[in-house]
Design a protein around this motif. Sequence first.
Motif, PDB file in Angstrom:
ATOM      1  N   THR A   1       9.383  -4.881   0.327  1.00  0.00           N
ATOM      2  CA  THR A   1       8.741  -5.073   1.636  1.00  0.00           C
ATOM      3  C   THR A   1       7.901  -3.836   2.228  1.00  0.00           C
ATOM      4  O   THR A   1       7.347  -4.097   3.046  1.00  0.00           O
ATOM      5  N   HIS A   2       7.971  -2.785   1.375  1.00  0.00           N
ATOM      6  CA  HIS A   2       7.047  -1.727   1.737  1.00  0.00           C
ATOM      7  C   HIS A   2       5.734  -1.603   0.747  1.00  0.00           C
ATOM      8  O   HIS A   2       5.859  -1.063  -0.326  1.00  0.00           O
ATOM      9  N   ARG A   3       4.866  -2.380   1.206  1.00  0.00           N
ATOM     10  CA  ARG A   3       3.748  -2.651   0.244  1.00  0.00           C
ATOM     11  C   ARG A   3       2.629  -1.505   0.195  1.00  0.00           C
ATOM     12  O   ARG A   3       2.057  -1.660  -0.716  1.00  0.00           O
ATOM     13  N   SER A   4       2.956  -0.480   0.678  1.00  0.00           N
ATOM     14  CA  SER A   4       2.245   0.768   0.298  1.00  0.00           C
ATOM     15  C   SER A   4       2.638   1.614  -0.871  1.00  0.00           C
ATOM     16  O   SER A   4       1.964   2.671  -1.335  1.00  0.00           O
ATOM     17  N   VAL A   5       3.825   0.993  -1.328  1.00  0.00           N
ATOM     18  CA  VAL A   5       4.424   1.975  -2.607  1.00  0.00           C
ATOM     19  C   VAL A   5       4.475   1.016  -3.580  1.00  0.00           C
ATOM     20  O   VAL A   5       4.788  -0.417  -3.424  1.00  0.00           O
TER      21      VAL A   5
ATOM     22  N   ALA B   1       1.972 -13.502  -6.273  1.00  0.00           N
ATOM     23  CA  ALA B   1       3.527 -13.456  -6.435  1.00  0.00           C
ATOM     24  C   ALA B   1       4.270 -12.047  -6.964  1.00  0.00           C
ATOM     25  O   ALA B   1       5.210 -11.865  -6.948  1.00  0.00           O
ATOM     26  N   ILE B   2       3.172 -11.221  -7.662  1.00  0.00           N
ATOM     27  CA  ILE B   2       3.699  -9.950  -8.132  1.00  0.00           C
ATOM     28  C   ILE B   2       4.064  -8.993  -7.171  1.00  0.00           C
ATOM     29  O   ILE B   2       4.822  -8.091  -7.311  1.00  0.00           O
ATOM     30  N   GLY B   3       3.596  -9.030  -5.839  1.00  0.00           N
ATOM     31  CA  GLY B   3       3.628  -8.161  -4.822  1.00  0.00           C
ATOM     32  C   GLY B   3       3.481  -6.702  -4.951  1.00  0.00           C
ATOM     33  O   GLY B   3       2.188  -6.532  -5.614  1.00  0.00           O
TER      34      GLY B   3
ATOM     35  N   VAL C   1      -0.997  -1.620 -10.683  1.00  0.00           N
ATOM     36  CA  VAL C   1      -1.070  -0.853  -9.289  1.00  0.00           C
ATOM     37  C   VAL C   1      -2.408  -1.351  -8.542  1.00  0.00           C
ATOM     38  O   VAL C   1      -2.132  -1.702  -7.335  1.00  0.00           O
ATOM     39  N   LEU C   2      -3.324  -1.675  -9.124  1.00  0.00           N
ATOM     40  CA  LEU C   2      -4.312  -2.365  -8.420  1.00  0.00           C
ATOM     41  C   LEU C   2      -3.752  -3.756  -8.009  1.00  0.00           C
ATOM     42  O   LEU C   2      -4.428  -4.269  -6.711  1.00  0.00           O
ATOM     43  N   ILE C   3      -3.211  -4.627  -8.706  1.00  0.00           N
ATOM     44  CA  ILE C   3      -2.648  -5.733  -8.408  1.00  0.00           C
ATOM     45  C   ILE C   3      -1.678  -5.603  -7.070  1.00  0.00           C
ATOM     46  O   ILE C   3      -1.978  -6.386  -6.077  1.00  0.00           O
ATOM     47  N   ALA C   4      -0.960  -4.526  -7.257  1.00  0.00           N
ATOM     48  CA  ALA C   4      -0.214  -4.182  -5.971  1.00  0.00           C
ATOM     49  C   ALA C   4      -0.870  -3.900  -4.692  1.00  0.00           C
ATOM     50  O   ALA C   4      -0.573  -4.191  -3.391  1.00  0.00           O
TER      51      ALA C   4
END
Length: 349
Positions: free
Chosen positions: A90-94, A233-235, A305-308
């Motif tokens: 849930t911490h999308r910057s990491v 969906a990969i988040g 990492v770019l997908i994230a």
Amino acid sequence: MAAADPKALIRAEAERLGFDAVGFTRATLPPEARTRLDAFLAAGRHGAMRWLAERAAQRARPRALWPEAVSVIALGMSYAPDRDPLETLTHRSVGTISVYARGRDYHDVVKGRLKQLGQFIHARFGAALKVFVDTAPVMEKPLGAQAGIGWQGKHTNLVSRRHGSWLFLGEIYTTLDLVPDPPHRDRCGSCRRCLDVCPTDAFPAPYQLDATRCISYLTIEHDGPIPEALRPAIGNRIYGCDDCLAVCPWNRFATTAREAKLHARDDLNAPRLAALARLDDAAFRALFSGSPIKRSGRSRFVRNVLIAIGNSADPSLLPVAEDLARDPDPVVAEAARWAAARLVPETVA
């Protein structure tokens, strides 16, 4: 005095060397193992993992790999984490990295211990042997279940009553004739948590996996662009996925891995996406020295990492994606353009 039980001696030495599960079985597998493998391959569920098809005969028949093999010693080493591996989702910057890849490369750790155990067996019993960890055509999970160290769960991974879903597996094929242990019975019951939690619906049915939809396959084994339909969906999973493993109820019996080399590095528990995206090849190799992540290569990892970043909903990461849109690797550049497009604020008409 009666001769010492060879299984008891081997088990004691294995446990002294750090193995948490030990079982013994014949160097054979039932015909159903080949039938399941053939169905998996025929459906194309192995994706680009061509080695699964190329050496299928050796994988399904241990003696096709080594005709002299009589017994198989199946071993497991726990890598159970000391925290919830899903807490960073849930911490999308990491980024979220699979538990198995947060510490030292298990191939090196487990294989080193297998060689030590093999030296003990050869010195004590004079038997010939070969050791395997994941890189040879060995059906590790069926052999582990047949040797009684666990059972293959509905997520297709081995599950242990003592260690849950957190076991690295290794095998010793040997000419030593050892009495087999009874196989482990399936204890999944009616539970389907592992199936229901999968973000990409990678399980067509219980005990079946479509690797081409699995996030672990997509972020580790798959080269080239990741299918766009699966990217959201990969988040923020940037290397592997633990969802189906982490929700297994049997994990409640698992204790933190006792092998220190398998403990997570602090810098890999919640690494910042911005810093990871900016890694060049030299910095990537330095950061992941001794880690299984190094095997993927810088371009494949930065693609993940770019997908994230594209899934982060964090506009502060837009400049990072825009910079990488000019990366010399076309797969990285394409992922960067996709990420940037996702982060551009919508304009109000």
